[in-house]
Design a protein around this motif. Structure first.
Motif, PDB file in Angstrom:
ATOM      1  N   TYR A  29       0.772  -1.330  -0.148  1.00  0.00           N
ATOM      2  CA  TYR A  29       0.080   0.098   0.098  1.00  0.00           C
ATOM      3  C   TYR A  29       0.836   1.181  -0.041  1.00  0.00           C
ATOM      4  O   TYR A  29       0.591   2.315  -0.725  1.00  0.00           O
ATOM      5  N   ALA A  30       1.983   1.144   0.697  1.00  0.00           N
ATOM      6  CA  ALA A  30       2.691   2.685   0.808  1.00  0.00           C
ATOM      7  C   ALA A  30       3.370   2.837  -0.640  1.00  0.00           C
ATOM      8  O   ALA A  30       3.529   3.931  -1.004  1.00  0.00           O
ATOM      9  N   GLU A  31       3.895   1.731  -1.466  1.00  0.00           N
ATOM     10  CA  GLU A  31       4.201   2.080  -2.723  1.00  0.00           C
ATOM     11  C   GLU A  31       3.048   2.595  -3.770  1.00  0.00           C
ATOM     12  O   GLU A  31       3.379   3.417  -4.380  1.00  0.00           O
ATOM     13  N   MET A  32       1.926   2.120  -3.574  1.00  0.00           N
ATOM     14  CA  MET A  32       0.724   2.620  -4.424  1.00  0.00           C
ATOM     15  C   MET A  32       0.420   4.321  -3.882  1.00  0.00           C
ATOM     16  O   MET A  32      -0.079   5.006  -4.942  1.00  0.00           O
ATOM     17  N   GLN A  33       0.645   4.345  -2.634  1.00  0.00           N
ATOM     18  CA  GLN A  33       0.139   5.818  -2.227  1.00  0.00           C
ATOM     19  C   GLN A  33       1.422   6.733  -2.809  1.00  0.00           C
ATOM     20  O   GLN A  33       0.866   7.776  -3.257  1.00  0.00           O
ATOM     21  N   VAL A  34       2.722   6.193  -2.829  1.00  0.00           N
ATOM     22  CA  VAL A  34       3.536   7.138  -3.245  1.00  0.00           C
ATOM     23  C   VAL A  34       3.229   7.275  -4.775  1.00  0.00           C
ATOM     24  O   VAL A  34       3.490   8.418  -5.465  1.00  0.00           O
ATOM     25  N   ARG A  35       3.092   6.317  -5.628  1.00  0.00           N
ATOM     26  CA  ARG A  35       2.878   6.482  -7.022  1.00  0.00           C
ATOM     27  C   ARG A  35       1.655   7.230  -7.386  1.00  0.00           C
ATOM     28  O   ARG A  35       1.624   8.096  -8.225  1.00  0.00           O
ATOM     29  N   MET A  36       0.355   7.242  -6.385  1.00  0.00           N
ATOM     30  CA  MET A  36      -0.690   7.943  -6.630  1.00  0.00           C
ATOM     31  C   MET A  36      -0.363   9.260  -6.375  1.00  0.00           C
ATOM     32  O   MET A  36      -0.957  10.267  -7.307  1.00  0.00           O
ATOM     33  N   ALA A  37       0.332   9.738  -5.586  1.00  0.00           N
ATOM     34  CA  ALA A  37       0.696  11.179  -5.261  1.00  0.00           C
ATOM     35  C   ALA A  37       1.335  11.876  -6.500  1.00  0.00           C
ATOM     36  O   ALA A  37       1.157  12.768  -6.951  1.00  0.00           O
ATOM     37  N   GLU A  80     -11.797   6.465  -7.861  1.00  0.00           N
ATOM     38  CA  GLU A  80     -11.779   5.065  -7.434  1.00  0.00           C
ATOM     39  C   GLU A  80     -10.572   4.399  -7.101  1.00  0.00           C
ATOM     40  O   GLU A  80     -10.398   3.469  -6.365  1.00  0.00           O
ATOM     41  N   LEU A  81      -9.271   4.719  -7.861  1.00  0.00           N
ATOM     42  CA  LEU A  81      -7.916   4.226  -7.387  1.00  0.00           C
ATOM     43  C   LEU A  81      -7.615   4.534  -6.010  1.00  0.00           C
ATOM     44  O   LEU A  81      -7.096   3.671  -5.362  1.00  0.00           O
ATOM     45  N   ASP A  82      -7.950   5.916  -5.683  1.00  0.00           N
ATOM     46  CA  ASP A  82      -7.888   6.083  -4.245  1.00  0.00           C
ATOM     47  C   ASP A  82      -8.641   5.379  -3.142  1.00  0.00           C
ATOM     48  O   ASP A  82      -7.939   4.902  -2.435  1.00  0.00           O
ATOM     49  N   VAL A  83      -9.554   5.022  -3.410  1.00  0.00           N
ATOM     50  CA  VAL A  83     -10.502   4.242  -2.642  1.00  0.00           C
ATOM     51  C   VAL A  83      -9.865   2.895  -2.761  1.00  0.00           C
ATOM     52  O   VAL A  83      -9.891   1.915  -1.504  1.00  0.00           O
ATOM     53  N   ARG A  84      -9.253   2.319  -3.912  1.00  0.00           N
ATOM     54  CA  ARG A  84      -8.886   0.976  -3.781  1.00  0.00           C
ATOM     55  C   ARG A  84      -7.594   0.657  -2.971  1.00  0.00           C
ATOM     56  O   ARG A  84      -7.537  -0.291  -2.246  1.00  0.00           O
ATOM     57  N   ILE A  85      -6.741   1.825  -3.040  1.00  0.00           N
ATOM     58  CA  ILE A  85      -5.591   2.015  -2.476  1.00  0.00           C
ATOM     59  C   ILE A  85      -5.938   1.914  -0.836  1.00  0.00           C
ATOM     60  O   ILE A  85      -5.040   1.403  -0.053  1.00  0.00           O
ATOM     61  N   ALA A  86      -6.987   2.523  -0.527  1.00  0.00           N
ATOM     62  CA  ALA A  86      -7.157   2.524   1.123  1.00  0.00           C
ATOM     63  C   ALA A  86      -7.726   1.396   1.338  1.00  0.00           C
ATOM     64  O   ALA A  86      -7.444   0.977   2.369  1.00  0.00           O
ATOM     65  N   TRP A 113      -3.009  -5.278  -5.378  1.00  0.00           N
ATOM     66  CA  TRP A 113      -1.844  -4.412  -5.504  1.00  0.00           C
ATOM     67  C   TRP A 113      -1.575  -4.581  -7.092  1.00  0.00           C
ATOM     68  O   TRP A 113      -1.348  -3.472  -7.865  1.00  0.00           O
ATOM     69  N   GLY A 114      -1.539  -5.784  -7.604  1.00  0.00           N
ATOM     70  CA  GLY A 114      -1.177  -6.011  -8.993  1.00  0.00           C
ATOM     71  C   GLY A 114      -2.257  -5.285  -9.820  1.00  0.00           C
ATOM     72  O   GLY A 114      -1.902  -4.617 -10.945  1.00  0.00           O
ATOM     73  N   ASP A 115      -3.414  -5.671  -9.732  1.00  0.00           N
ATOM     74  CA  ASP A 115      -4.598  -4.885 -10.401  1.00  0.00           C
ATOM     75  C   ASP A 115      -4.420  -3.199 -10.352  1.00  0.00           C
ATOM     76  O   ASP A 115      -5.006  -2.583 -11.347  1.00  0.00           O
ATOM     77  N   ILE A 116      -4.403  -2.911  -9.142  1.00  0.00           N
ATOM     78  CA  ILE A 116      -4.085  -1.317  -9.024  1.00  0.00           C
ATOM     79  C   ILE A 116      -2.965  -1.001 -10.007  1.00  0.00           C
ATOM     80  O   ILE A 116      -3.217   0.223 -10.478  1.00  0.00           O
ATOM     81  N   GLY A 117      -1.859  -1.530  -9.809  1.00  0.00           N
ATOM     82  CA  GLY A 117      -0.851  -0.909 -10.594  1.00  0.00           C
ATOM     83  C   GLY A 117      -1.053  -1.003 -12.134  1.00  0.00           C
ATOM     84  O   GLY A 117      -0.815  -0.058 -12.736  1.00  0.00           O
TER      85      GLY A 117
END
Length: 385
Positions: A255-263, A291-297, A327-331
């Motif tokens: 989740y930390a990686e996807m939070q960084v990528r999202m920002a 939608e991505l933000d909710v999925r990362i949460a 995680w893979g699907d979000i990426g």
């Protein structure tokens, strides 16, 4: 699920932040994106691995006697969050540190532990793991690479593929079939193999983004000393599934990686302006970002549930498998949004690179198909077919 941090964990965070502030450089961070295609970047990361290991920050979950800090699960969680958000490169020997080292700690001789672990931690030696084969894929029990005992050696013949850093490795934790008559989970053994032995050929595999992080490795009558056996003969499956799990908070990286990528994605989209203004003014883009933000949460909740279960003696592995699939699907969806929204070459080509590599997220560290089976059986309680 209580993740309030005690004072000891916050002090751990403070010390880590201070050390990273003093030692982590942009050169090291930028080298991470070029590690598979640039020998200079690889050398820079190797030096960084030695630096962080000598300071005791390379594998905080390891026991102190092997160069770690014996970190508690909450300290490991802090470490995963802080290093991911600071963009600290993963160790070159990440498979070795997370998977191979625990097996050596449990099954290795004193000489193996003394000689191999410190050098692995510093990346003085590069390690690979010989599991996947052309006809076996993610099914380790279907491996065909053979090892036949001949006096004080095993003679190894076969092939491995998608071996991370196989062409750069000094050592390989190699899984071989030593009893072809036994049930397929029972006749496997684990060997620690010197990659300079005659008869070993490693060919780098170049992926779509031009990197060579993987190799196919061939073994042709390779004579491996019998004392290279790790664990009992024909008990390699047990070695492979060793879960000493010093790294009990590894899921936090997801989740930390996807939070960084999202920002970073929001920042880059906001900086992109077309004839109709900022891309952030487009309702469709805003909806996809939301939608991505909710999925990362949701991913964060899954990861913290997995960590919490592990801390309380429950089955954290099943939830972690589900989290890995999410995680893979979000990426993949984040890469697609960047591709649809940003100009080619935006952010120095960072998103072009991620578009090419994002599909690997559903393969690396366990394929989505395998993880879905684990979720079905261990989370939903569905029967095996």
């Amino acid at each position: 699920m209580d993740f309030s941090y005690p004072p000891e964990a916050e002090q751990f965070r403070k010390e880590l932040r201070a050390w990273l502030s003093a030692h982590l450089t942009d050169v090291v961070i930028d080298s991470n994106d070029r590690r598979g295609a640039d020998d200079g970047a690889f050398a820079t990361l190797r030096e960084w691995n030695a630096t962080i290991a000598d300071a005791g920050w390379a594998a905080v979950s390891w026991p102190r006697e092997y160069g770690g800090r014996g970190a508690t699960p909450l300290e490991q969680l802090v470490y995963a969050e802080e290093t991911t958000r600071a963009r600290v490169p993963n160790p070159l020997n990440i498979i070795g540190i997370n998977n191979i080292a625990p097996a050596i700690m449990q099954y290795g001789t004193d000489a193996q532990k003394e000689h191999l672990l410190t050098r692995m931690l510093r990346a003085d030696d590069i390690w690979c793991q010989g599991m996947s084969e052309p006809e076996a894929g993610s099914d380790l029990a279907a491996l065909r690479t053979r090892a036949v005992r001949d006096g004080d050696h095993f003679v190894v013949n076969g092939q491995k593929i998608w071996t991370s850093l196989g062409h750069r490795a000094d050592w390989c934790q190699l899984y071989v079939r030593t009893d072809p008559e036994a049930p397929k989970h029972k006749g496997i053994s684990c060997l620690i193999v010197d990659m300079t032995l005659p008869g070993i050929e490693a060919r780098p595999l170049v992926t779509l983004n031009g990197s060579a992080d993987f190799a196919e490795v061939f073994f042709d009558d390779v004579r491996v000393p019998a004392d290279a056996l790790l664990g009992p003969l024909n008990q390699g499956w047990q070695v492979a599934t060793t879960t000493l799990s010093f790294e009990r908070a590894a899921a936090a990286r997801l989740y930390a990686e996807m939070q960084v990528r999202m920002a970073a994605l929001v920042t880059d989209i906001a900086a992109t302006r077309g004839a109709n203004g900022s891309a952030l003014d487009d309702p469709a883009t805003l909806r996809r970002l939301g939608e991505l933000d909710v999925r990362i949460a949701f991913l964060e909740v899954l990861c913290l549930r997995s960590i919490s279960a592990g801390m309380s003696g429950g089955d954290g592995f099943a939830t972690a498998s589900l989290a890995k699939s999410v995680w893979g699907d979000i990426g993949k969806d984040m890469a697609a949004l960047a591709f649809d929204t940003l100009d080619p070459g935006a952010a120095a080509g960072r998103w072009d690179e991620f578009r090419l590599t994002s599909h690997a997220l559903t393969i690396a560290g366990g394929t989505t198909q395998i993880n879905k089976n684990i979720t079905a059986q261990r989370v939903l309680g569905l029967p095996r077919r």
